[in-house]
Design a protein around this motif. Structure first.
Motif, short mmCIF file in Angstrom:
data_model
loop_
_atom_site.label_atom_id
_atom_site.label_comp_id
_atom_site.label_asym_id
_atom_site.label_seq_id
_atom_site.Cartn_x
_atom_site.Cartn_y
_atom_site.Cartn_z
N LEU A 33 -64.61 25.22 16.94
CA LEU A 33 -65.78 24.33 16.88
C LEU A 33 -67.04 25.06 16.44
O LEU A 33 -67.88 24.50 15.75
N THR A 34 -67.15 26.31 16.86
CA THR A 34 -68.45 26.98 16.71
C THR A 34 -68.50 27.97 15.54
O THR A 34 -69.54 28.59 15.32
N ARG B 53 -73.36 15.89 6.35
CA ARG B 53 -73.76 16.77 7.44
C ARG B 53 -72.91 16.37 8.65
O ARG B 53 -72.75 15.19 8.93
N VAL B 54 -72.36 17.34 9.34
CA VAL B 54 -71.43 17.05 10.43
C VAL B 54 -72.00 17.56 11.75
O VAL B 54 -72.41 18.72 11.86
N ILE B 55 -72.04 16.68 12.74
CA ILE B 55 -72.54 17.05 14.07
C ILE B 55 -71.43 16.80 15.08
O ILE B 55 -70.91 15.68 15.17
N ILE B 56 -71.06 17.83 15.81
CA ILE B 56 -69.99 17.68 16.79
C ILE B 56 -70.49 18.00 18.19
O ILE B 56 -71.07 19.06 18.42
N LEU B 57 -70.29 17.06 19.10
CA LEU B 57 -70.74 17.27 20.48
C LEU B 57 -69.52 17.63 21.33
O LEU B 57 -68.54 16.87 21.37
N PHE B 58 -69.59 18.79 22.00
CA PHE B 58 -68.47 19.12 22.89
C PHE B 58 -68.99 19.52 24.27
O PHE B 58 -70.10 20.02 24.40
N PRO B 59 -68.19 19.27 25.31
CA PRO B 59 -68.63 19.56 26.68
C PRO B 59 -68.58 21.06 26.97
O PRO B 59 -67.52 21.67 26.84
N SER B 60 -69.70 21.61 27.33
CA SER B 60 -69.80 23.05 27.56
C SER B 60 -68.82 23.51 28.64
O SER B 60 -68.72 22.91 29.71
N GLY B 61 -68.07 24.56 28.32
CA GLY B 61 -67.17 25.16 29.31
C GLY B 61 -65.90 24.37 29.57
O GLY B 61 -65.11 24.72 30.43
N ARG B 62 -65.68 23.29 28.84
CA ARG B 62 -64.50 22.47 29.13
C ARG B 62 -63.51 22.40 27.99
O ARG B 62 -62.64 21.54 27.95
N VAL B 63 -63.68 23.27 26.99
CA VAL B 63 -62.69 23.30 25.91
C VAL B 63 -61.97 24.67 25.97
O VAL B 63 -62.51 25.62 26.52
N SER B 64 -60.76 24.73 25.42
CA SER B 64 -60.03 26.00 25.48
C SER B 64 -60.71 27.03 24.58
O SER B 64 -61.51 26.68 23.71
N SER B 65 -60.38 28.32 24.77
CA SER B 65 -61.13 29.34 24.02
C SER B 65 -60.87 29.25 22.52
O SER B 65 -61.79 29.43 21.71
N GLY C 98 -62.06 18.44 22.41
CA GLY C 98 -61.53 19.71 21.90
C GLY C 98 -60.85 19.58 20.55
O GLY C 98 -61.30 20.12 19.55
N ASP C 99 -59.74 18.84 20.49
CA ASP C 99 -58.93 18.83 19.28
C ASP C 99 -59.55 18.06 18.12
O ASP C 99 -59.50 18.50 16.98
N THR C 100 -60.12 16.91 18.40
CA THR C 100 -60.73 16.12 17.32
C THR C 100 -61.83 16.92 16.64
O THR C 100 -61.88 17.01 15.40
N GLY C 101 -62.71 17.50 17.43
CA GLY C 101 -63.83 18.25 16.87
C GLY C 101 -63.36 19.43 16.03
O GLY C 101 -63.92 19.69 14.95
#
Ligand code: PLP
Length: 432
Positions: free
Chosen positions: A172-173, A154-166, A137-140
């Motif tokens: 992120l998005t 170019r930056v690619i960020i992988l985050f776990p779906s449904g597991r980050v705060s709104s 969450g926070d790093t990304g």
């Protein structure tokens, strides 16, 4: 400056190699061969210096052989463009607010400095560089914001779906431009595994000029020393013992604090405040480092059972357990203690703390029950960033900064990805 790999000290690299390469080829972590001690003259002036002024002097002492003064000044001005106030709650309890940056967490400081350093180091580079990072969450959020619009990256960020705060998801998005958010069907560990696989794929990583922006990168670790100096100077040098409590997960923040001490800053004791992931607390008791499976808690930015900076921390104490245990205490606190601490801070001081910050507060209190010392605890996130824990009613006490309101107006964009390396690889190659 020269850095060496703690896993194999014969492997030595330049600042450029350490920052752009991120991780050593052989297992290990880069650390400077020597850590400069600032002269007395610096410490005499410190109480009157701004955050940028002392940050400049500290960077010059560490990286001055590699980067000229005007470039250092520019890197500093770009990374430290928000306040870092020390707020007094009672006589010996102070909170250092590190969350006034654009993504409301202390990770902005490391990410912004690293992005500015990247830009400097890539000045004459013609090939595109791909920064890839997994986040809980926070790093990304911090990396997306800091690296946005950086030319040639170019930056690619992988985050776990449904597991980050709104709020994290919005951050992120909605960065857009050169930043792509990959929403992975899986947890944070799955994201991290995918990133590791991409690095292990030598052919791919050479082809894409792959580098990472995680807390292992020395370019992100080092700038975290700045606020220890600035916090201490706001406290005033009274001669009293000072303890600093750090809410810890990967231990990058705490490692930077100990580095500040090695540079001559008079912090007496560090309190590592952790959640139920208690590897470090057990280590201090037994001398044995034995990570378990990581446990999910309310303070999810600290759900780490095998902190990647442990090796660095030990190194800063000359690999000597007795030195380390003389200067670092650790308290492992569970979720109900965390919630109670949030209530206590609110009731006693009318101060709203995010859950990570509340863990640091409680660690400090526990330490002060045993030793008389003036205390600082670090506030690593703004309470509105973790409204899933703090509850929406915090909005009645603390307003959401206006730039966060603006995020809601931006277009949300992410790419769904199954937790499969083949899918990640084809995505990375399809766009290169
Ligand atoms: C990342 C994070 C931490 C943990 O910091 P480390 O340097 O990994 O120990 C604590 N609090 C918040 C809010 C964070 O985002």
């Amino acid at each position: 400056m020269i850095l060496h790999n703690l896993g194999d000290k014969s492997e030595r690299v330049t600042l450029r190699q350490a920052v752009l390469g991120g991780q050593p080829e052989k297992p290990g972590l880069y650390m400077p061969l020597t850590i400069p001690v600032l002269p007395e003259k610096f410490y005499r002036k410190l109480p009157r210096m701004t955050l940028c002024e002392s940050g400049f002097e500290l960077t010059k002492a560490m990286m001055g052989d590699d980067i000229g003064d005007s470039d250092i000044a520019e890197i500093i001005a770009r990374s430290l463009n928000f306040p870092v106030p020390l707020v007094q709650l009672e006589e010996d309890i102070h909170v250092l607010e590190l969350f006034h940056g654009p993504t409301l967490a202390f990770k902005d400081i490391g990410a912004r400095f690293m992005a500015a350093l990247f830009e400097y180091l890539l000045r004459n580079e013609t090939r595109e560089t791909t920064v890839i990072t997994a986040t809980s969450g926070d790093t990304g959020s911090a990396v997306a914001n800091a690296f946005r619009d950086l030319e040639g990256v170019r930056v690619i960020i992988l985050f776990p779906s449904g597991r980050v705060s709104s709020i994290q998801e919005l951050m992120l998005t909605t960065a857009g431009g050169n930043v792509t958010a990959l929403e992975v069907d899986g947890d944070f560990d799955a994201c991290q595994r995918l990133v590791k696989q991409a690095f292990a794929d030598r052919e791919l990583s050479l082809q894409l000029n792959l580098t990472s922006a995680n807390s292992i990168n020395f370019g992100r670790l080092f700038p975290q020393v700045f606020y220890y100096f600035y916090g201490m100077s706001q406290l005033g040098f009274t001669g009293k013992r000072v303890a600093v409590s750090v809410p810890s997960g990967n231990f990058g923040n705490l490692t930077a604090g100990v580095m500040a001490k090695r540079m001559g800053l008079g912090i007496s004791t560090f309190v590592a405040s952790t959640n139920a992931n208690d590897t470090f607390a057990r280590y201090l008791q037994s001398g044995k480092y034995e990570p378990h499976e990581s446990i999910q808690t309310l303070t999810n930015a600290m759900d780490v059972s095998d902190p990647s900076n442990f090796r660095r921390l030990l190194y800063l104490f000359d690999d000597d357990f007795s030195k380390l245990s003389a200067h670092v205490r650790c308290y492992s606190l569970n979720d109900s203690q965390t919630l109670a601490a949030m209530d206590e801070i609110c009731g006693k001081f009318s101060y709203t703390a995010d859950p990570h910050t509340a863990v640091a507060y409680l660690g400090l209190k526990k330490y002060q029950e045993t030793v008389s010392a003036s205390g600082i605890f670090l506030a690593t996130a703004h309470p509105v960033k973790f409204m899933n824990v703090t509850g929406n009613e915090v909005l009645n006490r603390i307003p959401v900064p206006s730039f966060i309101q603006d995020l809601k107006l931006r277009e949300k964009k992410s790419v769904r990805l199954a937790s499969s390396y083949e899918d990640l690889k084809s995505f990375l190659l399809s766009r290169s």
